[in-house]
Design an enzyme around this catalytic site. Structure first.
Site, PDB file in Angstrom:
ATOM      1  CG  ASP A 218      -1.704  -1.225   1.417  1.00  0.00           C
ATOM      2  OD1 ASP A 218      -2.390  -1.609   0.461  1.00  0.00           O
ATOM      3  OD2 ASP A 218      -1.633  -1.833   2.506  1.00  0.00           O
ATOM      4  CG  ASP A 257      -2.636  -4.285  -1.494  1.00  0.00           C
ATOM      5  OD1 ASP A 257      -3.840  -4.436  -1.769  1.00  0.00           O
ATOM      6  OD2 ASP A 257      -2.124  -4.751  -0.463  1.00  0.00           O
ATOM      7  CG  ASP A 261      -5.246  -1.140   2.820  1.00  0.00           C
ATOM      8  OD1 ASP A 261      -5.990  -0.424   2.123  1.00  0.00           O
ATOM      9  OD2 ASP A 261      -4.922  -2.297   2.492  1.00  0.00           O
ATOM     10  NE  ARG A 316     -11.267  -3.840  -1.663  1.00  0.00           N
ATOM     11  CZ  ARG A 316     -10.349  -4.779  -1.510  1.00  0.00           C
ATOM     12  NH1 ARG A 316      -9.128  -4.430  -1.123  1.00  0.00           N
ATOM     13  NH2 ARG A 316     -10.632  -6.039  -1.732  1.00  0.00           N
TER      14      ARG A 316
END
Length: 438
Positions: A218, A257, A261, A316
């Site tokens: 990430d 990715d 997060d 997302r």
């Protein structure tokens, strides 16, 4: 050896460390009383979940010996490691390339991508067994070793009581993975993050019906971190969009990715005035449904998103599990390939209010919400293409197989100001992203 589409933005050898440059930065008292230098600014009282409890001050209290100006990846990592637990400020100048050598330089001896494809082709390997048991000398084992070398280089671990701030309008990182792990009180502001590109994605033939390529890294990950303020940053795939990625075994060779997060019991986070752009799987709040994950995440993952621009994303923004997430005054601009914005996951407690959505012709307002599990959800006063829209009602009308129910278990109180949803596109378009603080 052949590794496809590996980029080569070399910035020097793996070894060695550029000396730190100490910045002779004065304290806030040296500035006019009406204006605090950006690197000394702290999160305002009441500004989202990160203001709860002890609040978020980052490295604002750093003395002159713990203020660093960095221009290279080695210098940045050295500044993170210096000074023990004392508050620190790290000022980033220019675009720092964290990729180091190209992908070939990370590859373990004997790794060969063509050989990897030949060995694990589903027509040869099948689709019922994953690669976890493959030995170290196999192509999968050599892929794991190669991945470990890249991992060690591109990850940077941020200590507690730290402010990282870009200087000017062009500061940031290319190919870096910022790790805020198990620490408290961190501020990250005014930086552009170009997503790291995984040189060695893993093939998993058992992931979904047709298998999938899975990637790491990430741009920023909060892992068991508390009191974090992410403000006026820009996250993008930059020169390597997913649209340029090839396909192998009939699946996209995924090399990205997430952009941000927030996982493993992280808590009290505010993400304000950021741009999240040109990406697929953008933000996770909580990263699993297992009992072990639930034991860590329940009662945590309190996150506020406000005045962010979510542009040309697939999904997302965020996907939520467990957490009490307050998302207000954000602007979502969708383009072709859009799937959804809010993912309603296990035991999520999402409040999505006073947001604006700009959808292209043919996109359905019902797809803004995606139901993964039955969870509480409040979604009042949102506008879609300039029209006030009940997101839950339109979702249920257009996607009746995933019926959502409006319900609340908590009411957000940590908001400094709520702007009218109709004004959000203008305000966010003018103020969000790197280069726009102060």
């Amino acid at each position: 050896m052949r590794i496809p589409n590996c980029h080569a933005r070399a910035i020097g050898a793996l070894a060695g460390c550029t000396a730190l440059v100490l910045a002779a930065t004065g304290t806030a008292a040296a500035h006019p009383a009406t204006r605090t230098a950006p690197e000394r600014q702290v999160l305002a009282t009441g500004d989202g979940w990160a203001s709860a409890g002890t609040g978020t001050t980052g490295g604002a209290a750093a003395d002159a010996a713990h203020v660093y100006t960095v221009k290279t990846w080695d210098a940045f990592k050295a500044a993170l490691a210096a000074g023990g637990s004392a508050p620190r400020i790290i000022k980033v100048v220019g675009a720092i390339d964290a990729d180091g050598p190209n992908c070939t330089a990370f590859a373990a001896d004997g790794y060969d991508f063509a050989g990897y494809l030949a060995t694990y082709d589903p027509e040869v390997w099948g689709r019922t067994k994953n690669l976890d048991a493959e030995p170290a000398a196999s192509q999968e084992g050599l892929r794991r070793a190669s991945e470990a070398r890249q991992d060690a280089y591109i990850k940077a671990f941020v200590p507690a009581n730290t402010t990282i701030i870009g200087v000017g309008k062009d500061a940031g990182f290319k190919g870096a993975s910022l790790q805020v792990k198990g620490v408290d009180n961190v501020i990250v502001r005014n930086l552009t993050f170009e997503s790291p590109l995984d040189c060695f994605p893993q093939w998993d033939p058992t992931d979904d019906v047709d298998g999938n390529w899975n990637s790491e890294y990430d741009s920023a990950v909060l892992y068991g971190a508390t009191h974090i303020w992410m403000d006026h940053n820009t996250f993008t795939d930059g020169d390597y969009p997913d649209s340029d990625l090839p396909y192998y075994f009939g699946r996209i060779y995924e090399r990205h990715d997430g952009e941000l997060d927030i996982v493993k019991g992280s808590d009290h986070v505010t993400a304000s005035w950021n741009v999240f752009a040109d990406h697929d799987k953008t933000i996770l709040v909580g990263n699993g449904d297992s009992d072990a994950t639930a034991a860590i995440d329940r009662g945590h993952l309190k996150v506020t998103f406000h005045h962010n621009l979510f542009s040309n994303l697939v999904e997302r923004a965020p996907r939520v599990r467990f957490g009490q997430v307050d998302s207000y005054n954000n602007h979502f601009v969708a383009e072709d390939g859009y799937l959804y914005s809010y993912g309603i996951g296990l035991e999520s407690q999402l409040v999505a209010e006073h947001n604006a959505f700009t959808l292209p012709e043919g996109a359905r307002a019902g797809s803004i919400l995606k139901k993964w599990n039955e969870s509480t959800l409040s979604a009042a006063d949102n506008y879609v293409n300039g029209k006030r829209t009940d997101l839950i009602a339109v979702h249920n009308a257009q996607i009746p197989a995933e019926t959502l129910t409006a319900a609340t278990t908590w009411t957000p109180t940590l908001r400094t100001k709520v702007d009218p949803a109709k004004d959000v596109p203008r305000l966010v378009g003018r103020g969000a992203g790197a280069g726009r603080i102060g």
